[in-house]
Scaffold this motif. Structure first.
Motif, PDB file in Angstrom:
ATOM      1  N   GLU A 279       0.852  -1.192   0.000  1.00 26.91           N
ATOM      2  CA  GLU A 279       0.000   0.000   0.000  1.00 26.91           C
ATOM      3  C   GLU A 279       0.883   1.235   0.000  1.00 26.91           C
ATOM      4  OE1 GLU A 279      -3.164   0.281   2.790  1.00 26.91           O
ATOM      5  OE2 GLU A 279      -4.262  -1.432   1.931  1.00 26.91           O
ATOM      6  N   LEU A 280       0.499   2.203  -0.832  1.00 26.41           N
ATOM      7  CA  LEU A 280       1.228   3.466  -0.951  1.00 26.41           C
ATOM      8  C   LEU A 280       0.261   4.619  -0.659  1.00 26.41           C
ATOM      9  CD1 LEU A 280       3.048   2.780  -4.367  1.00 26.41           C
ATOM     10  CD2 LEU A 280       3.985   2.428  -2.084  1.00 26.41           C
ATOM     11  N   PHE A 281       0.716   5.582   0.157  1.00 28.29           N
ATOM     12  CA  PHE A 281      -0.133   6.742   0.487  1.00 28.29           C
ATOM     13  C   PHE A 281       0.728   8.004   0.431  1.00 28.29           C
ATOM     14  CE2 PHE A 281      -2.583   9.675   3.085  1.00 28.29           C
ATOM     15  CZ  PHE A 281      -3.895   9.370   2.698  1.00 28.29           C
ATOM     16  N   PRO A 282       0.225   9.064  -0.230  1.00 26.49           N
ATOM     17  CA  PRO A 282       1.024  10.303  -0.353  1.00 26.49           C
ATOM     18  C   PRO A 282       1.378  10.890   1.017  1.00 26.49           C
ATOM     19  CG  PRO A 282      -0.894  10.364  -1.799  1.00 26.49           C
ATOM     20  CD  PRO A 282      -1.080   9.185  -0.900  1.00 26.49           C
ATOM     21  N   LYS A 283       2.655  11.126   1.245  1.00 30.33           N
ATOM     22  CA  LYS A 283       3.105  11.655   2.533  1.00 30.33           C
ATOM     23  C   LYS A 283       2.540  13.057   2.761  1.00 30.33           C
ATOM     24  CE  LYS A 283       7.296  10.717   3.598  1.00 30.33           C
ATOM     25  NZ  LYS A 283       8.799  10.719   3.669  1.00 30.33           N
ATOM     26  N   GLN A 284       2.473  13.854   1.711  1.00 32.55           N
ATOM     27  CA  GLN A 284       1.945  15.216   1.832  1.00 32.55           C
ATOM     28  C   GLN A 284       0.488  15.196   2.270  1.00 32.55           C
ATOM     29  OE1 GLN A 284       2.405  17.536  -1.729  1.00 32.55           O
ATOM     30  NE2 GLN A 284       1.630  19.404  -0.807  1.00 32.55           N
ATOM     31  N   GLN A 285      -0.278  14.255   1.707  1.00 33.55           N
ATOM     32  CA  GLN A 285      -1.691  14.130   2.073  1.00 33.55           C
ATOM     33  C   GLN A 285      -1.831  13.734   3.540  1.00 33.55           C
ATOM     34  OE1 GLN A 285      -4.432  14.705   0.137  1.00 33.55           O
ATOM     35  NE2 GLN A 285      -5.763  14.253   1.884  1.00 33.55           N
ATOM     36  N   ALA A 286      -0.954  12.811   3.980  1.00 29.53           N
ATOM     37  CA  ALA A 286      -1.007  12.367   5.376  1.00 29.53           C
ATOM     38  C   ALA A 286      -0.713  13.524   6.323  1.00 29.53           C
ATOM     39  CB  ALA A 286      -0.012  11.234   5.593  1.00 29.53           C
ATOM     40  N   GLU A 287       0.279  14.364   5.948  1.00 25.13           N
ATOM     41  CA  GLU A 287       0.637  15.491   6.800  1.00 25.13           C
ATOM     42  C   GLU A 287      -0.476  16.535   6.852  1.00 25.13           C
ATOM     43  OE1 GLU A 287       4.248  16.766   5.036  1.00 25.13           O
ATOM     44  OE2 GLU A 287       5.485  15.199   6.003  1.00 25.13           O
ATOM     45  N   SER A 288      -1.143  16.756   5.724  1.00 26.50           N
ATOM     46  CA  SER A 288      -2.233  17.734   5.705  1.00 26.50           C
ATOM     47  C   SER A 288      -3.432  17.248   6.497  1.00 26.50           C
ATOM     48  CB  SER A 288      -2.645  18.026   4.259  1.00 26.50           C
ATOM     49  OG  SER A 288      -3.201  16.868   3.655  1.00 26.50           O
ATOM     50  N   ASP A 289      -3.594  15.912   6.601  1.00 28.69           N
ATOM     51  CA  ASP A 289      -4.678  15.342   7.381  1.00 28.69           C
ATOM     52  C   ASP A 289      -4.351  15.313   8.870  1.00 28.69           C
ATOM     53  OD1 ASP A 289      -6.118  14.981   5.084  1.00 28.69           O
ATOM     54  OD2 ASP A 289      -5.621  12.852   4.862  1.00 28.69           O
ATOM     55  N   GLY A 290      -3.107  15.609   9.229  1.00 27.75           N
ATOM     56  CA  GLY A 290      -2.726  15.706  10.622  1.00 27.75           C
ATOM     57  C   GLY A 290      -2.447  14.393  11.306  1.00 27.75           C
ATOM     58  N   GLY A 291      -2.054  13.344  10.569  1.00 27.42           N
ATOM     59  CA  GLY A 291      -1.765  12.069  11.217  1.00 27.42           C
ATOM     60  C   GLY A 291      -1.131  11.084  10.264  1.00 27.42           C
ATOM     61  N   THR A 292      -0.835   9.907  10.774  1.00 29.03           N
ATOM     62  CA  THR A 292      -0.245   8.842   9.962  1.00 29.03           C
ATOM     63  C   THR A 292      -1.338   7.831   9.603  1.00 29.03           C
ATOM     64  OG1 THR A 292       1.864   9.085  11.102  1.00 29.03           O
ATOM     65  CG2 THR A 292       1.493   7.020   9.889  1.00 29.03           C
ATOM     66  N   PRO A 293      -1.493   7.529   8.333  1.00 25.93           N
ATOM     67  CA  PRO A 293      -2.551   6.592   7.946  1.00 25.93           C
ATOM     68  C   PRO A 293      -2.258   5.175   8.442  1.00 25.93           C
ATOM     69  CG  PRO A 293      -1.120   7.034   6.085  1.00 25.93           C
ATOM     70  CD  PRO A 293      -0.707   7.975   7.187  1.00 25.93           C
ATOM     71  N   VAL A 294      -3.310   4.437   8.715  1.00 26.94           N
ATOM     72  CA  VAL A 294      -3.186   3.026   9.089  1.00 26.94           C
ATOM     73  C   VAL A 294      -3.368   2.199   7.817  1.00 26.94           C
ATOM     74  CG1 VAL A 294      -4.109   1.144  10.466  1.00 26.94           C
ATOM     75  CG2 VAL A 294      -4.064   3.469  11.404  1.00 26.94           C
ATOM     76  N   LEU A 295      -2.314   1.546   7.383  1.00 26.07           N
ATOM     77  CA  LEU A 295      -2.340   0.765   6.137  1.00 26.07           C
ATOM     78  C   LEU A 295      -2.681  -0.690   6.432  1.00 26.07           C
ATOM     79  CD1 LEU A 295       0.804   2.284   4.380  1.00 26.07           C
ATOM     80  CD2 LEU A 295      -1.578   3.016   4.223  1.00 26.07           C
ATOM     81  N   ALA A 296      -3.370  -1.313   5.502  1.00 29.68           N
ATOM     82  CA  ALA A 296      -3.845  -2.688   5.695  1.00 29.68           C
ATOM     83  C   ALA A 296      -2.714  -3.695   5.503  1.00 29.68           C
ATOM     84  CB  ALA A 296      -4.984  -2.992   4.728  1.00 29.68           C
ATOM     85  N   LEU A 297      -2.905  -4.868   6.090  1.00 28.85           N
ATOM     86  CA  LEU A 297      -1.899  -5.929   6.003  1.00 28.85           C
ATOM     87  C   LEU A 297      -2.192  -6.937   4.907  1.00 28.85           C
ATOM     88  CD1 LEU A 297      -1.442  -6.657   9.822  1.00 28.85           C
ATOM     89  CD2 LEU A 297      -0.003  -5.232   8.351  1.00 28.85           C
ATOM     90  N   MET A 298      -3.437  -7.005   4.443  1.00 29.89           N
ATOM     91  CA  MET A 298      -3.826  -8.006   3.439  1.00 29.89           C
ATOM     92  C   MET A 298      -4.806  -7.385   2.453  1.00 29.89           C
ATOM     93  SD  MET A 298      -2.514 -11.031   3.439  1.00 29.89           S
ATOM     94  CE  MET A 298      -3.772 -11.989   2.585  1.00 29.89           C
ATOM     95  N   PRO A 299      -4.790  -7.840   1.199  1.00 28.77           N
ATOM     96  CA  PRO A 299      -5.764  -7.327   0.227  1.00 28.77           C
ATOM     97  C   PRO A 299      -7.157  -7.860   0.530  1.00 28.77           C
ATOM     98  CG  PRO A 299      -4.488  -9.107  -0.744  1.00 28.77           C
ATOM     99  CD  PRO A 299      -3.880  -8.828   0.599  1.00 28.77           C
ATOM    100  N   LEU A 300      -8.154  -7.049   0.251  1.00 30.39           N
ATOM    101  CA  LEU A 300      -9.545  -7.445   0.446  1.00 30.39           C
ATOM    102  C   LEU A 300     -10.226  -7.577  -0.908  1.00 30.39           C
ATOM    103  CD1 LEU A 300     -10.610  -5.139   3.420  1.00 30.39           C
ATOM    104  CD2 LEU A 300     -10.020  -7.576   3.505  1.00 30.39           C
ATOM    105  N   PRO A 301     -11.116  -8.527  -1.069  1.00 29.67           N
ATOM    106  CA  PRO A 301     -11.861  -8.665  -2.336  1.00 29.67           C
ATOM    107  C   PRO A 301     -12.568  -7.366  -2.706  1.00 29.67           C
ATOM    108  CG  PRO A 301     -12.221 -10.584  -0.942  1.00 29.67           C
ATOM    109  CD  PRO A 301     -11.479  -9.584  -0.100  1.00 29.67           C
ATOM    110  N   GLY A 302     -12.431  -6.974  -3.962  1.00 25.21           N
ATOM    111  CA  GLY A 302     -13.075  -5.772  -4.454  1.00 25.21           C
ATOM    112  C   GLY A 302     -12.390  -4.490  -4.065  1.00 25.21           C
ATOM    113  N   ASP A 303     -11.187  -4.563  -3.468  1.00 25.69           N
ATOM    114  CA  ASP A 303     -10.526  -3.356  -2.952  1.00 25.69           C
ATOM    115  C   ASP A 303      -9.043  -3.337  -3.324  1.00 25.69           C
ATOM    116  OD1 ASP A 303     -10.440  -0.917  -1.586  1.00 25.69           O
ATOM    117  OD2 ASP A 303      -9.827  -1.879   0.285  1.00 25.69           O
ATOM    118  N   VAL A 304      -8.726  -3.693  -4.573  1.00 25.76           N
ATOM    119  CA  VAL A 304      -7.336  -3.729  -5.049  1.00 25.76           C
ATOM    120  C   VAL A 304      -7.244  -2.964  -6.359  1.00 25.76           C
ATOM    121  CG1 VAL A 304      -5.393  -5.184  -5.732  1.00 25.76           C
ATOM    122  CG2 VAL A 304      -6.959  -5.959  -3.940  1.00 25.76           C
TER     123      VAL A 304
END
Length: 501
Positions: free
Chosen positions: A57-82
């Motif tokens: 999983e990749l998340f823009p660092k700039q977006q995370a900083e503007s949201d005021g926190g560190t995103p919680v990334l998933a450990l496994m792919p989910l059906p319909g969400d890849v």
């Protein structure tokens, strides 16, 4: 892609194909391009019974900083969400679709079209291979975009590995927010095998951009030129096929001749053509179905796998070359090939002249003595001079094959099979074709051959009992039951169901 959601990438790869390297490249690419990245992996049961799933999983660092926190990334792919699925082999792409990881509205599917057959496909009594055309059609219908070509071949041509080809195809799709230079810089930072990896990357990038979605299976192949052998006896056999048999059967018959010359000699291939000449004279009138089925299966049966054949196959130069290519042997490396040999008493007797073999099988003291020495198997290193010469001596015993007990037994079964085909063709050509196809049960060697022959004889006994009343579809159903279970349980149940016990 939604900027508030991570980019989600699933990689399905088998052992040794660099799936972990590919995942690390994507992580490195993201981190050097201003993204937070996370990767996890779940290994399969074995290298081919289940591939490892790598998830990134990749998340823009700039977006995370503007949201005021560190995103919680998933450990496994989910059906319909890849967003992207990369598969190192066609069956793995099919597994991804089956798991629901590939969706029509979202997922870009990138896969190699080559096949590495599973244990279940290889061990099936019949043709257990999954139809690649169906896999391609199913995947194409499931994905938003489907990029596929033979990436194993592309890696081979570049002297690299399939992970580099997958990385190049991923870059070529443009589905990730990174340019080509950023992808290539990632490979260069790896520092290992950079030049061949970039070559493989570039070829895959260009192919993905130029429309690699066209399946390789649609590429037309030119017709093969007719063989022009130099050996007089072989040339006479080829001319015999071309002059005495229908053109529609030439391809199968010539392959049968080639196989049997390799197996024994031109005279043995001549026997094959004599038998096929009688089949061609049968009043089938079925568009050549009976001739084709008999030509294929007669060649297979006449080249049954005895000890001499197995030894010959294990000591061929082409086999050593294939193994060297598969392990990517480098200059200065030493290759060792070990064979596990465990001949049974029956196989030893079958290799002897018929009269001696029957005597040994029916003896008491001599039989126990031989069984004592063959109780345990042994490992023979065919890459050593001693092991190679030992198996070459066994392979050389093919010159006496026609006098062996095994030849007498197989020849008798073949003649009975051909006679049954001829008798049946006179009143039901379609049933005769199904009888010809029953040879598929008789294959392999040792226990596999013994079980297959037992099922075959059980099936032929049912054919004899039913006679002209047996429908072709019924025999086909019985044969499929026998192929589905080498121990014969499903065949017995099917025979009982049709009252043919």
């Amino acid at each position: 892609m939604n900027s508030t959601q991570p980019i989600k990438i699933a990689i399905l790869a088998m052992g040794g194909e660099g799936g972990g390297v590919l995942a690390d490249w994507i992580v490195d690419l993201g981190e050097h391009s201003g993204y937070l990245a996370q990767t996890t992996s779940v290994p399969g049961v074995a290298q081919r019974t289940g591939a490892t799933i790598y998830y990134v999983e990749l998340f823009p660092k700039q977006q995370a900083e503007s949201d005021g926190g560190t995103p919680v990334l998933a450990l496994m792919p989910l059906p319909g969400d890849v967003d992207v699925v990369l598969a190192s082999e066609l069956m793995e792409a099919g597994r991804a679709v089956q798991r629901g990881l590939v969706t029509r509205d979202r997922t870009t599917l990138i896969t190699s079209t080559h096949r590495v057959y599973s244990i279940a496909e290889k061990s099936a009594m019949g043709d257990g291979r999954v139809d690649s055309t169906q896999l391609l059609a199913h995947a194409n219908g499931a994905a938003r975009r489907f990029v596929r070509f033979d990436m194993a071949q592309a890696a081979e041509e570049a002297g690299s590995v399939i992970s580099a080809v997958l990385f190049g195809a991923l870059a070529g799709t443009g589905v990730l927010p990174f340019n080509r230079a950023q992808f290539e810089a990632t490979v260069e930072r790896g520092g290992v095998g950079v030049k061949p990896s970039l070559k493989a990357f570039g070829a895959a990038f260009d192919r993905a951009q130029s429309g690699a979605e066209i399946p390789d299976a649609q590429t037309a192949t030119p017709a093969a030129a007719p063989p022009r052998p130099q050996h007089p006896a072989v040339r006479a056999l080829v001319e015999r096929v071309q002059q005495q048999f229908p053109a529609s059967a030439h391809l199968l018959l010539l392959e049968g001749v080639r196989r049997l010359i390799d197996y024994q000699d031109p005279a043995y291939a001549g026997t094959y053509l004599e038998r096929m000449g009688k089949v061609c004279a049968l009043p089938a009138h079925d568009g050549g179905r009976l001739v084709d089925a008999t030509a294929r299966h007669l060649a297979l049966w006449m080249s049954y796998e005895d000890t001499a054949r197995v030894a010959a196959l294990k000591t061929r130069a082409s086999r050593f070359e294939r193994v060297r290519d598969e392990v990517r042997m480098q200059a200065g490396q030493v290759l060792a090939i070990n064979e596990y040999m465990h001949p049974r008493l029956q196989e030893i007797c079958e290799t002897l002249p018929a009269s001696i073999g029957r005597w040994l099988m029916g003896s008491s003291g001599p039989r126990r003595l031989v069984e004592r020495f063959t109780k345990k198997g042994r490992v023979i290193q065919t890459s050593s001079l001693h092991g190679f010469l030992m198996l070459r001596c066994v392979a050389g015993m093919k010159r006496w094959r026609r006098s062996t007990l095994r030849f007498m037994q197989e020849n008798q079964l073949i003649e009975q099979w051909l006679e049954r085909i001829a008798q049946t063709a006179s009143f039901n050509p379609a049933l005769a074709v199904e009888i010809a196809e029953c040879q598929r049960l008789v294959k392999g060697y040792s226990d596999t051959h013994e079980r297959g022959q037992r099922n075959y004889e059980m099936l032929m006994a049912a054919v004899e009992r039913a006679g002209a009343q047996l429908a072709p579809a019924t025999l086909r159903e019985l044969r499929d039951a026998a192929l589905a279970d080498e121990h014969g349980n499903k065949l017995r149940a099917a025979l009982a169901q049709h009252a043919l016990v």
